[in-house]
Structures are given as structure tokens and as C-alpha cells.
Design a protein around this motif. Sequence first.
Motif, PDB file in Angstrom:
ATOM      1  N   ARG A   1      24.177  25.228  -4.410  1.00  0.00           N
ATOM      2  CA  ARG A   1      23.643  26.574  -4.820  1.00  0.00           C
ATOM      3  C   ARG A   1      23.079  27.358  -3.722  1.00  0.00           C
ATOM      4  O   ARG A   1      23.421  28.576  -3.778  1.00  0.00           O
ATOM      5  CB  ARG A   1      22.754  26.240  -5.852  1.00  0.00           C
ATOM      6  CG  ARG A   1      22.092  27.788  -6.323  1.00  0.00           C
ATOM      7  CD  ARG A   1      21.433  27.707  -7.537  1.00  0.00           C
ATOM      8  NE  ARG A   1      21.197  28.818  -7.958  1.00  0.00           N
ATOM      9  CZ  ARG A   1      20.562  29.258  -9.138  1.00  0.00           C
ATOM     10  NH1 ARG A   1      20.134  28.229 -10.048  1.00  0.00           N
ATOM     11  NH2 ARG A   1      20.201  30.281  -9.388  1.00  0.00           N
TER      12      ARG A   1
ATOM     13  N   ASP B   1      24.715  30.855  -2.689  1.00  0.00           N
ATOM     14  CA  ASP B   1      23.834  32.262  -2.791  1.00  0.00           C
ATOM     15  C   ASP B   1      23.855  32.922  -1.458  1.00  0.00           C
ATOM     16  O   ASP B   1      23.768  34.200  -1.259  1.00  0.00           O
ATOM     17  CB  ASP B   1      22.484  31.786  -3.302  1.00  0.00           C
ATOM     18  CG  ASP B   1      22.106  31.345  -4.809  1.00  0.00           C
ATOM     19  OD1 ASP B   1      23.153  31.537  -5.447  1.00  0.00           O
ATOM     20  OD2 ASP B   1      21.147  31.021  -5.067  1.00  0.00           O
TER      21      ASP B   1
ATOM     22  N   ARG C   1      17.247  36.307   0.801  1.00  0.00           N
ATOM     23  CA  ARG C   1      16.567  37.031  -0.359  1.00  0.00           C
ATOM     24  C   ARG C   1      15.438  37.735  -0.105  1.00  0.00           C
ATOM     25  O   ARG C   1      15.195  38.902  -0.525  1.00  0.00           O
ATOM     26  CB  ARG C   1      16.396  36.139  -1.403  1.00  0.00           C
ATOM     27  CG  ARG C   1      17.615  35.749  -2.198  1.00  0.00           C
ATOM     28  CD  ARG C   1      17.279  34.974  -3.499  1.00  0.00           C
ATOM     29  NE  ARG C   1      18.554  34.105  -3.814  1.00  0.00           N
ATOM     30  CZ  ARG C   1      18.459  33.064  -4.766  1.00  0.00           C
ATOM     31  NH1 ARG C   1      17.234  32.544  -4.980  1.00  0.00           N
ATOM     32  NH2 ARG C   1      19.621  32.571  -4.916  1.00  0.00           N
TER      33      ARG C   1
END
Length: 121
Positions: free
Chosen positions: A44, A48, A10
Motif C-alpha cells: 500500500r 500510494d 504526502r
Amino acid sequence: MSGSQYSPIRTATSSAWWRQYRPEWIARELRRWFVDAVAAGNTRGVTDFLGAIEVRHGSEDPDTRNVVEVSFMEDLLVLPDANERAAIDVLHRRAGPRTLAGLIAARTYLHPPGDEPRPAS
């Protein structure tokens, strides 16, 4: 930051960021984070990560694609320990189509059919 809060994929959203660092460093960081997330059961985070990697596989930026298609896959597959093998299994089962194709291509390149397993160093 803890492993559950920090996601280098990210953070690395722009081409400019990729160019600031050596691809080998980025690949090691991505491998380490992914393997740790799988080992910790961070569902999670793994989801992601796999989604972000799939998007990066389709990038028009060759540096971005090189990091995920070549450097990350090779770093994960060369001499995997038990945690890395578990991460490879998760990658194989849950990856998107571009990521799965990259995994198969890297595995075939590094370990062609008939190739004996390499001993850990």
C-alpha cells in the motif's frame, strides 16, 4: 513514526514546503522511504508513493518537478545497491507514464548505451 505510517511525499504537498529544504535532502528522504517500503513489502505504501510521485511529475511548480524528475531519480539510479535495484524494478514495472518516462530519461542520462556499470564505492 514507522515506515508504514510515514510518507514524506504526502507531507510535502505544498510548493512552500519544497522550498524550505534543499532538494538533495528531499530526494534522499524520498529514495530512502521508497526503497525501505519496497524492501519491507509495504504494498500500500509503494502504491500510494507511486501515485503521489506521478501527480508531482505533472506539477506546474518547477521546484516540485525538479525534486521528483531529477533529484529523486538520480539519487535512486546513481550507484544502486541490491535494495535500490529492487526498488528500481518495482518503479519500472508499476510507475505511471510520466514517472516511467522520467525513469527512462534519468537512466539514459546517467548510464548511456554502452556505458559500463560503475563500481560501488
